[in-house]
Design a protein around this motif. Structure first.
Motif, short mmCIF file in Angstrom:
data_model
loop_
_atom_site.label_atom_id
_atom_site.label_comp_id
_atom_site.label_asym_id
_atom_site.label_seq_id
_atom_site.Cartn_x
_atom_site.Cartn_y
_atom_site.Cartn_z
N ASP A 166 45.45 43.70 37.00
CA ASP A 166 45.94 42.37 36.64
C ASP A 166 46.95 42.52 35.50
O ASP A 166 46.80 43.39 34.63
CB ASP A 166 44.80 41.48 36.18
CG ASP A 166 43.75 41.26 37.26
OD1 ASP A 166 44.13 41.23 38.45
OD2 ASP A 166 42.57 41.12 36.92
N VAL A 167 47.97 41.67 35.50
CA VAL A 167 49.02 41.74 34.49
C VAL A 167 49.29 40.33 33.97
O VAL A 167 49.31 39.37 34.74
CB VAL A 167 50.33 42.32 35.08
CG1 VAL A 167 51.43 42.34 34.03
CG2 VAL A 167 50.10 43.72 35.64
N ALA A 168 49.48 40.22 32.66
CA ALA A 168 49.90 38.96 32.05
C ALA A 168 51.28 39.14 31.46
O ALA A 168 51.55 40.13 30.77
CB ALA A 168 48.91 38.52 30.97
N LEU A 181 49.38 37.59 36.83
CA LEU A 181 49.67 38.28 38.09
C LEU A 181 48.45 39.08 38.50
O LEU A 181 48.20 40.18 38.00
CB LEU A 181 50.88 39.21 37.90
CG LEU A 181 52.09 38.61 37.16
CD1 LEU A 181 53.16 39.68 36.94
CD2 LEU A 181 52.64 37.40 37.89
N GLY A 182 47.66 38.53 39.41
CA GLY A 182 46.44 39.20 39.85
C GLY A 182 46.73 40.41 40.71
O GLY A 182 47.72 40.44 41.45
N ARG A 183 45.86 41.39 40.63
CA ARG A 183 46.04 42.59 41.46
C ARG A 183 45.91 42.27 42.94
O ARG A 183 46.37 43.01 43.80
CB ARG A 183 45.03 43.66 41.05
CG ARG A 183 43.59 43.35 41.41
CD ARG A 183 42.64 44.36 40.82
NE ARG A 183 42.50 44.18 39.37
CZ ARG A 183 41.92 45.06 38.58
NH1 ARG A 183 41.44 46.18 39.09
NH2 ARG A 183 41.80 44.83 37.30
N ASP A 184 45.27 41.11 43.26
CA ASP A 184 45.11 40.69 44.65
C ASP A 184 46.33 39.94 45.17
O ASP A 184 46.32 39.45 46.30
CB ASP A 184 43.86 39.81 44.78
CG ASP A 184 43.92 38.56 43.92
OD1 ASP A 184 44.90 38.39 43.15
OD2 ASP A 184 42.97 37.74 43.99
N SER A 291 44.71 44.35 31.00
CA SER A 291 44.59 44.99 29.69
C SER A 291 45.84 44.88 28.85
O SER A 291 45.82 45.21 27.67
CB SER A 291 44.25 46.48 29.87
OG SER A 291 45.29 47.13 30.59
N GLU A 292 46.95 44.39 29.45
CA GLU A 292 48.22 44.31 28.74
C GLU A 292 48.78 42.90 28.79
O GLU A 292 48.63 42.19 29.78
CB GLU A 292 49.26 45.24 29.36
CG GLU A 292 48.98 46.71 29.18
CD GLU A 292 50.10 47.56 29.77
OE1 GLU A 292 50.08 48.78 29.53
OE2 GLU A 292 50.97 47.01 30.48
N LEU A 316 43.51 42.74 24.58
CA LEU A 316 44.76 43.04 25.25
C LEU A 316 45.64 43.90 24.34
O LEU A 316 45.60 43.76 23.12
CB LEU A 316 45.51 41.76 25.61
CG LEU A 316 44.83 40.78 26.56
CD1 LEU A 316 45.69 39.54 26.74
CD2 LEU A 316 44.55 41.43 27.90
N THR A 317 46.46 44.73 24.96
CA THR A 317 47.52 45.43 24.23
C THR A 317 48.78 44.61 24.37
O THR A 317 49.27 44.41 25.49
CB THR A 317 47.74 46.84 24.78
OG1 THR A 317 46.52 47.58 24.69
CG2 THR A 317 48.83 47.56 24.01
#
Length: 369
Positions: A166-168, A181-184, A291-292, A316-317
């Motif tokens: 997953d990405v933000a 942005l979900g990994r799915d 995580s980011e 989050l990083t």
């Protein structure tokens, strides 16, 4: 058919125009390759007029028409400079995606449809640039029952989406907006609240500066807890997605009527920075953000704001989008180049789950060269 597109973006912060020349897909196999970027501040008189037109005033129709011409001329000049710098001709560019300057954003209000108004004379821009112009990119989504914003999450998905995580992605311009942005493959996005607009107003009022470089002035003060809670009580922050906002709500009048008379200016600046960080963190607290957190827009250059986001989001990083291949001041302009490409290919540019529109829609209006 050329795979080169220009994207032009001037955001709510009114700091000027960003232009990119981009190729879709990139020659290196990436979704996008930025070949060049230029930024140009608005001339003072145009910036002041665009800012004034965010509020009701005399002779608005006349002033809006002339300001739209001014935006077109600024866009055309920067496009020519960008092409000279990159060694390309207008004839090599398939189309130019131009956002225009938002002065009002009232989706769904008044008559059930509302309106969004981005000042730009697209016909004049086509005449001056010699390139097909795709503009008025928000209206069709609004006509389909959507918010007309944010539009960048679809581009964020194309550029930063991953199948393994997953990405933000966070854009901090005048207003801040988030893309999840979900990994799915699922994508969510909405406006968080004020980004830089209130901080820019306050530092200009008290120090005569266009922005608080690196958040240094804010760092010299201390956030006022009572004022922060008062500002966060604004009903917008409790609205569910889809939601969008602008200077119609978060403007100097909104701020000034809530300020205590004895507050030190630097403490107010610290509180406004904390308002931006807190409203963003609230949006992410329960989200599947991975995580980011990738940050773009002018806010990514504010070290104090980035540090406060990291403190409020310890899981989050917090990174600049540059760490993932695209500098923060290029992302939004590249998004509008991408939207122009979508129009040329007759592919939808909106995400109904993000904007609330009735379905996917082709976004934009064409002014041929």
């Amino acid at each position: 058919m050329s795979d080169l597109f220009i994207g032009l973006m001037s955001g709510t912060s009114l700091d000027g125009v960003d232009a990119v020349l981009a190729r879709f897909p990139g020659r290196d196999g990436t979704p996008a390759e930025v070949l060049g970027h230029r930024h140009q501040p608005f001339e003072d008189f145009l910036r002041e007029e665009l800012l004034a037109l965010n509020s009701p005033g005399a002779n608005e129709a006349h002033r809006c028409a002339l300001a739209a011409n001014g935006v077109a001329r600024a866009y055309a000049q920067l496009s020519h400079e960008l092409l000279r710098e990159t060694g390309h001709q207008p004839s090599e560019v398939r189309a130019l995606g131009a956002h225009g300057q938002t002065i009002r954003h009232r989706p769904g209000e008044f008559d059930g449809s509302g309106y969004t108004l981005q000042l730009l004379n697209g016909a004049l821009l086509a005449e001056l640039s010699g390139i097909d112009v795709i503009c008025d990119l928000r209206s069709r989504d609004l006509a389909a029952g959507g918010q007309g914003a944010p539009l960048v999450p679809a581009f964020h998905r194309a550029l930063f989406g991953r199948a393994d995580a997953d990405v933000a992605v966070l854009n901090i311009g005048g207003i801040s907006n988030i893309s999840l942005l979900g990994r799915d493959g699922a994508t969510l996005g909405y406006d968080c609240g004020p980004g830089n607009c209130l901080m820019d107003f306050w530092v200009a009022r008290h120090r005569g500066l266009p922005y608080d470089a690196d958040g240094a002035w804010a760092a010299s003060g201390r956030a006022l807890p009572t004022l922060l809670q008062t500002l966060l009580a604004e009903p917008f922050f409790a609205l569910p997605a889809p939601r969008s906002t602008g200077r119609d709500l978060f403007n100097p009048d909104w701020l000034l009527r809530q300020l205590p008379a004895d507050a030190r200016p630097e403490d107010v600046q610290a509180t406004l920075l904390e308002l931006t960080a807190a409203s963003i963190a609230d949006c992410l607290r329960d989200a599947a953000a991975g995580s980011e957190l990738l940050v773009c827009g002018g806010g990514a250059l504010n070290g104090r704001l980035m540090a406060r986001l990291q403190t409020r989001l310890p899981a989050l990083t917090v990174l600049s989008s540059a760490a993932r291949g695209l500098p923060p001041m290029q992302v939004e302009a590249a998004a509008f180049a991408w939207l122009a490409q979508r129009f040329v290919r007759r592919e939808p540019g909106n995400l109904p789950r993000v904007t609330g529109a009735a379905g996917p829609r082709l976004l934009g209006a064409l002014h041929p060269a």
